[in-house]
Design a protein around this motif. Structure first.
Motif, short mmCIF file in Angstrom:
data_model
loop_
_atom_site.label_atom_id
_atom_site.label_comp_id
_atom_site.label_asym_id
_atom_site.label_seq_id
_atom_site.Cartn_x
_atom_site.Cartn_y
_atom_site.Cartn_z
N SER A 29 0.85 -1.19 0.00
CA SER A 29 0.00 0.00 0.00
C SER A 29 0.88 1.24 0.00
CB SER A 29 -0.94 0.02 1.21
OG SER A 29 -0.19 0.17 2.40
N GLU A 30 0.31 2.33 -0.46
CA GLU A 30 1.00 3.63 -0.48
C GLU A 30 0.14 4.64 0.23
OE1 GLU A 30 3.53 4.03 -4.53
OE2 GLU A 30 1.94 5.49 -4.28
N THR A 31 0.77 5.48 1.04
CA THR A 31 0.06 6.53 1.76
C THR A 31 0.74 7.86 1.47
OG1 THR A 31 -0.44 4.97 3.54
CG2 THR A 31 -0.70 7.30 4.04
N ILE A 32 -0.07 8.87 1.20
CA ILE A 32 0.46 10.21 0.98
C ILE A 32 -0.15 11.12 2.03
CG2 ILE A 32 0.46 12.20 -0.58
CD1 ILE A 32 0.65 10.21 -2.89
N THR A 33 0.72 11.87 2.71
CA THR A 33 0.24 12.86 3.68
C THR A 33 0.67 14.24 3.21
OG1 THR A 33 2.21 12.68 5.07
CG2 THR A 33 0.38 11.23 5.61
N GLY A 34 -0.12 15.23 3.59
CA GLY A 34 0.17 16.59 3.16
C GLY A 34 -0.27 16.81 1.73
N LYS A 35 0.32 17.81 1.12
CA LYS A 35 0.00 18.16 -0.26
C LYS A 35 1.30 18.49 -0.98
CE LYS A 35 -1.78 22.20 -1.84
NZ LYS A 35 -2.65 23.35 -1.82
N ASP A 36 1.51 17.88 -2.13
CA ASP A 36 2.75 18.12 -2.87
C ASP A 36 2.81 19.57 -3.32
OD1 ASP A 36 5.21 17.57 -3.93
OD2 ASP A 36 4.46 16.33 -5.58
N PHE A 37 4.00 20.12 -3.34
CA PHE A 37 4.21 21.49 -3.79
C PHE A 37 5.47 21.55 -4.64
CE2 PHE A 37 6.20 20.96 0.32
CZ PHE A 37 7.43 21.58 0.19
N ASP A 38 5.55 22.58 -5.46
CA ASP A 38 6.67 22.73 -6.40
C ASP A 38 7.85 23.39 -5.69
OD1 ASP A 38 8.39 23.11 -8.50
OD2 ASP A 38 6.94 24.16 -9.77
N SER A 39 8.80 22.57 -5.26
CA SER A 39 9.95 23.09 -4.52
C SER A 39 10.89 23.92 -5.39
CB SER A 39 10.72 21.95 -3.84
OG SER A 39 11.12 21.00 -4.80
N SER A 40 10.75 23.83 -6.71
CA SER A 40 11.60 24.65 -7.59
C SER A 40 11.24 26.14 -7.49
CB SER A 40 11.48 24.19 -9.04
OG SER A 40 10.22 24.50 -9.58
N LYS A 41 10.09 26.46 -6.89
CA LYS A 41 9.67 27.86 -6.74
C LYS A 41 10.20 28.51 -5.46
CE LYS A 41 5.42 27.28 -9.38
NZ LYS A 41 3.94 27.39 -9.35
N ILE A 42 10.87 27.74 -4.61
CA ILE A 42 11.36 28.28 -3.33
C ILE A 42 12.32 29.45 -3.52
CG2 ILE A 42 12.71 27.71 -1.26
CD1 ILE A 42 11.28 24.98 -1.30
#
Length: 123
Positions: A29-42
């Motif tokens: 199984s796979e679990t995702i927590t949070g929300k992905d964001f574009d780290s290239s914009k940091i």
């Protein structure tokens, strides 16, 4: 005679278990927590310049934004966890904390764990 029957029953159960494992494969199984964001914009975050509105445009709504008066900490986080046969492995993890004072980003901290290889899924 009775011992032979018990032995035979145990062998049948063991054989059924082996067949089940071969046919069923393994649990995944796979679990995702949070929300992905574009780290290239940091790098677009400029301390003392970037506004809260601009942060919303760059990253969207934070997953957490506790505030104390005019100071707030926005959190963006993403974690992908894989479970193979009861063993959890964090495949990827990244987190961005931004400190905002009077609607201006004054500081930020970004951490990222490198992607890890997990088990192979049945296909």
């Amino acid at each position: 005679m009775m011992a032979f029957l018990n032995h035979r029953r145990i062998c049948k159960i063991a054989l059924l278990c082996c067949v089940f494992l071969l046919i069923g494969g393994y649990a995944y199984s796979e679990t995702i927590t949070g929300k992905d964001f574009d780290s290239s914009k940091i790098p677009n975050i400029q301390k003392g310049v970037t506004t809260a509105s601009q942060l919303l445009e760059l990253f969207g709504e934070p997953v957490n934004n506790p505030a104390r008066g005019d100071i707030s900490s926005w959190q963006y986080s993403f974690k992908k966890i894989e479970n193979c046969n009861g063993v959890n492995t964090v495949l990827s993890k990244k987190e961005l904390w931004i400190t905002i004072v009077d609607k201006i980003a004054v500081d930020y901290k970004y951490t990222e764990e490198p992607n890890k290889a997990g088990c192979q899924k049945n296909k």
